[in-house]
Design an enzyme around this catalytic site. Structure first.
Site, PDB file in Angstrom:
ATOM      1  N   CYS A  24      37.262  10.233   5.341  1.00 12.30           N
ATOM      2  CA  CYS A  24      36.327  10.047   6.453  1.00 12.30           C
ATOM      3  C   CYS A  24      36.577  10.997   7.620  1.00 12.30           C
ATOM      4  O   CYS A  24      35.739  11.127   8.512  1.00 12.30           O
ATOM      5  CB  CYS A  24      36.396   8.607   6.950  1.00 12.30           C
ATOM      6  SG  CYS A  24      38.014   8.162   7.658  1.00 12.30           S
ATOM      7  N   GLN A  25      37.721  11.680   7.623  1.00 17.33           N
ATOM      8  CA  GLN A  25      38.102  12.492   8.784  1.00 17.33           C
ATOM      9  C   GLN A  25      37.060  13.543   9.193  1.00 17.33           C
ATOM     10  O   GLN A  25      36.897  13.809  10.393  1.00 17.33           O
ATOM     11  CB  GLN A  25      39.454  13.165   8.542  1.00 17.33           C
ATOM     12  CG  GLN A  25      40.635  12.212   8.460  1.00 17.33           C
ATOM     13  CD  GLN A  25      40.864  11.716   7.034  1.00 17.33           C
ATOM     14  OE1 GLN A  25      39.989  11.829   6.185  1.00 17.33           O
ATOM     15  NE2 GLN A  25      42.054  11.183   6.766  1.00 17.33           N
ATOM     16  N   ILE A  41      44.600   2.103  -1.748  1.00 15.53           N
ATOM     17  CA  ILE A  41      45.445   0.957  -2.097  1.00 15.53           C
ATOM     18  C   ILE A  41      44.706  -0.079  -2.951  1.00 15.53           C
ATOM     19  O   ILE A  41      45.191  -1.190  -3.148  1.00 15.53           O
ATOM     20  CB  ILE A  41      46.032   0.290  -0.841  1.00 15.53           C
ATOM     21  CG1 ILE A  41      44.924  -0.192   0.104  1.00 15.53           C
ATOM     22  CG2 ILE A  41      46.974   1.256  -0.123  1.00 15.53           C
ATOM     23  CD1 ILE A  41      45.447  -0.951   1.322  1.00 15.53           C
ATOM     24  N   ASP A  85      43.544   9.148  -7.142  1.00 13.08           N
ATOM     25  CA  ASP A  85      43.852   9.460  -5.744  1.00 13.08           C
ATOM     26  C   ASP A  85      45.016  10.438  -5.714  1.00 13.08           C
ATOM     27  O   ASP A  85      45.891  10.411  -6.595  1.00 13.08           O
ATOM     28  CB  ASP A  85      44.212   8.199  -4.957  1.00 13.08           C
ATOM     29  CG  ASP A  85      43.962   8.367  -3.463  1.00 13.08           C
ATOM     30  OD1 ASP A  85      43.098   7.648  -2.929  1.00 13.08           O
ATOM     31  OD2 ASP A  85      44.608   9.219  -2.835  1.00 13.08           O
ATOM     32  N   ILE A  86      45.035  11.268  -4.679  1.00  9.28           N
ATOM     33  CA  ILE A  86      46.097  12.268  -4.559  1.00  9.28           C
ATOM     34  C   ILE A  86      47.241  11.792  -3.668  1.00  9.28           C
ATOM     35  O   ILE A  86      48.332  12.367  -3.665  1.00  9.28           O
ATOM     36  CB  ILE A  86      45.520  13.603  -4.020  1.00  9.28           C
ATOM     37  CG1 ILE A  86      46.476  14.765  -4.305  1.00  9.28           C
ATOM     38  CG2 ILE A  86      45.176  13.484  -2.534  1.00  9.28           C
ATOM     39  CD1 ILE A  86      45.901  16.132  -4.004  1.00  9.28           C
ATOM     40  N   SER A 125      35.299   5.908  -1.887  1.00 12.51           N
ATOM     41  CA  SER A 125      35.381   5.962  -0.433  1.00 12.51           C
ATOM     42  C   SER A 125      36.026   7.294  -0.061  1.00 12.51           C
ATOM     43  O   SER A 125      37.237   7.377   0.165  1.00 12.51           O
ATOM     44  CB  SER A 125      36.217   4.783   0.094  1.00 12.51           C
ATOM     45  OG  SER A 125      36.287   4.815   1.501  1.00 12.51           O
ATOM     46  N   ASN A 145      42.924   3.174   6.491  1.00  7.35           N
ATOM     47  CA  ASN A 145      42.095   4.043   5.665  1.00  7.35           C
ATOM     48  C   ASN A 145      41.352   3.284   4.570  1.00  7.35           C
ATOM     49  O   ASN A 145      40.645   3.902   3.769  1.00  7.35           O
ATOM     50  CB  ASN A 145      42.954   5.136   5.010  1.00  7.35           C
ATOM     51  CG  ASN A 145      43.347   6.224   5.993  1.00  7.35           C
ATOM     52  OD1 ASN A 145      42.611   6.510   6.933  1.00  7.35           O
ATOM     53  ND2 ASN A 145      44.498   6.826   5.785  1.00  7.35           N
ATOM     54  N   SER A 146      41.521   1.966   4.523  1.00  2.80           N
ATOM     55  CA  SER A 146      40.936   1.202   3.426  1.00  2.80           C
ATOM     56  C   SER A 146      39.587   0.599   3.816  1.00  2.80           C
ATOM     57  O   SER A 146      38.972   0.992   4.812  1.00  2.80           O
ATOM     58  CB  SER A 146      41.921   0.125   2.955  1.00  2.80           C
ATOM     59  OG  SER A 146      41.505  -0.412   1.723  1.00  2.80           O
ATOM     60  N   ASN A 153      44.220  15.789  -7.639  1.00  2.00           N
ATOM     61  CA  ASN A 153      43.077  16.183  -6.832  1.00  2.00           C
ATOM     62  C   ASN A 153      41.812  15.951  -7.644  1.00  2.00           C
ATOM     63  O   ASN A 153      41.724  16.375  -8.796  1.00  2.00           O
ATOM     64  CB  ASN A 153      43.215  17.660  -6.451  1.00  2.00           C
ATOM     65  CG  ASN A 153      42.195  18.083  -5.407  1.00  2.00           C
ATOM     66  OD1 ASN A 153      41.024  17.718  -5.492  1.00  2.00           O
ATOM     67  ND2 ASN A 153      42.640  18.856  -4.435  1.00  2.00           N
TER      68      ASN A 153
END
Length: 346
Positions: free
Chosen positions: A79-80, A13, A34-35, A76, A326-327, A56
């Site tokens: 992170c998962q 974002i 970003d995808i 960034s 997620n930011s 991608n």
């Protein structure tokens, strides 16, 4: 003065974009990638003039990146694969593929690229992916410093401990002494032009009920959630100078996803918790605290997004929570950008 060209990868974002602006460096984000289609809607809403690639990153060729000719790459990555509550599959997680691709092409990027900043979750520092990244940086002529930092260290009332790496291409040097171990504080070898932060409390991010309209009622903790989860809630008030990390599951789960807010004082809350008798009486007393979720705009403010940041009207609150979770913390990254470029002739 030369304007630095910035490429924002895994742009989400636009947290990195805002951090670049907040750093005061004479730079322009010339492209973002970003995808995620929903995140891209938000990015385009706030930065309509920035070239945004919805693709991608693995399809983003060396030639395309060199044509953009970035001085700085900010990223960034997902992170998962590295989260504390995840499976920690590291390189075996397909969501690491984009980062591995960037590591593989880094040696082939034009030497105009001088600076790289990476943000990820705490835990990334122990991963094989991180080892590959730092080995590639060393072999490609970069020096770097790794950090584990939290916004509370610069006076922001929100815990969000994260891994950061800043790198610059030799012969450039940092204005502080680098180490091989991960540093858990901001460098002190900085002059007054690189300020860290401003101390403030939850009162500075909270909006009044009038500002919400009908949304205020929707933010109140439902009775069924309060009945089952009241003891697990992290409650903060206007005078609080701390809050828990907000994750993408905020508003859906209670435990470990972020704090909730009460308009009453900490003394009132403590008296209810200390004088607990039976479950029903405790539940009835907790109802009087008017507990509610933080709104997306309040969380954005805690993460130091500027007030000019907004979401498109067609997004629901769950989508907003997920995107914010997620930011990044904009202020922390902006300070690191200033540290990364400090004393360079730019």
């Amino acid at each position: 003065m030369v304007i630095m060209r910035v490429l924002e990868l895994f742009s989400g974002i636009g947290g990195m974009h805002y951090a670049m602006e907040a750093s005061g460096i004479n730079a322009e984000v010339v492209a973002a990638v970003d995808i995620n289609t929903v995140a891209n809607l938000v990015y385009k809403h706030n930065f309509p003039s920035t070239k945004l690639y919805q693709k991608n990153i693995q399809s983003f060729s060396v030639e395309e990146i060199n044509k953009i000719s970035p001085d700085i790459i900010l990223m960034s990555p997902p992170c998962q694969p590295f989260t504390r509550i995840g499976l920690k599959k590291d390189l075996k997680d397909e969501r690491t593929c984009a980062l591995l691709y960037l590591i593989n092409i880094l040696p082939h990027l034009d030497e105009k690229l001088k600076y790289i900043l990476v943000e990820n979750v705490k835990g990334f520092e122990k991963s094989e992916a991180k080892e590959r990244l730092t080995n590639c940086l060393k072999n490609s002529g970069f020096i770097y410093q790794e950090f584990i930092l939290c916004p509370t260290q610069i006076g922001i009332p929100n815990s969000r401990s994260r891994y950061y790496l800043i790198a610059k291409r030799l012969p450039r040097k940092f204005s502080f002494s680098i180490t091989t171990h991960i540093v858990e504080e901001f460098p002190n070898e900085l002059d007054s032009t690189v300020s860290k932060g401003t101390y403030y409390s939850i009162a500075d991010v909270i909006e009044s009920g009038d500002q919400y309209g009908s949304e205020y009622e929707e933010l109140l903790i439902p009775d069924n959630v309060l009945l089952k989860r009241a003891k697990l809630m992290d409650i903060v008030t206007k005078e609080s100078t701390r809050s828990c990390c907000f994750t993408k599951a905020y508003g859906h789960y209670i435990e470990g996803t972020g704090s909730v807010y009460s308009p009453f004082t900490q003394d009132v809350i403590s008296s209810i918790k200390c004088n607990e008798t039976n479950e029903n009486e405790f539940y009835e007393k907790m109802k009087t605290l008017k507990l509610r979720y933080f709104s997306p705009s309040e969380i954005a403010r805690l993460m130091n997004f500027p007030d000019s940041f907004t979401f498109p009207n067609n997004l629901n609150r769950k989508q907003k929570y997920r995107l914010l979770g997620n930011s990044i913390n904009v202020k922390v990254v902006s300070v690191l950008i200033k540290i990364m470029l400090h004393n360079d002739n730019i």
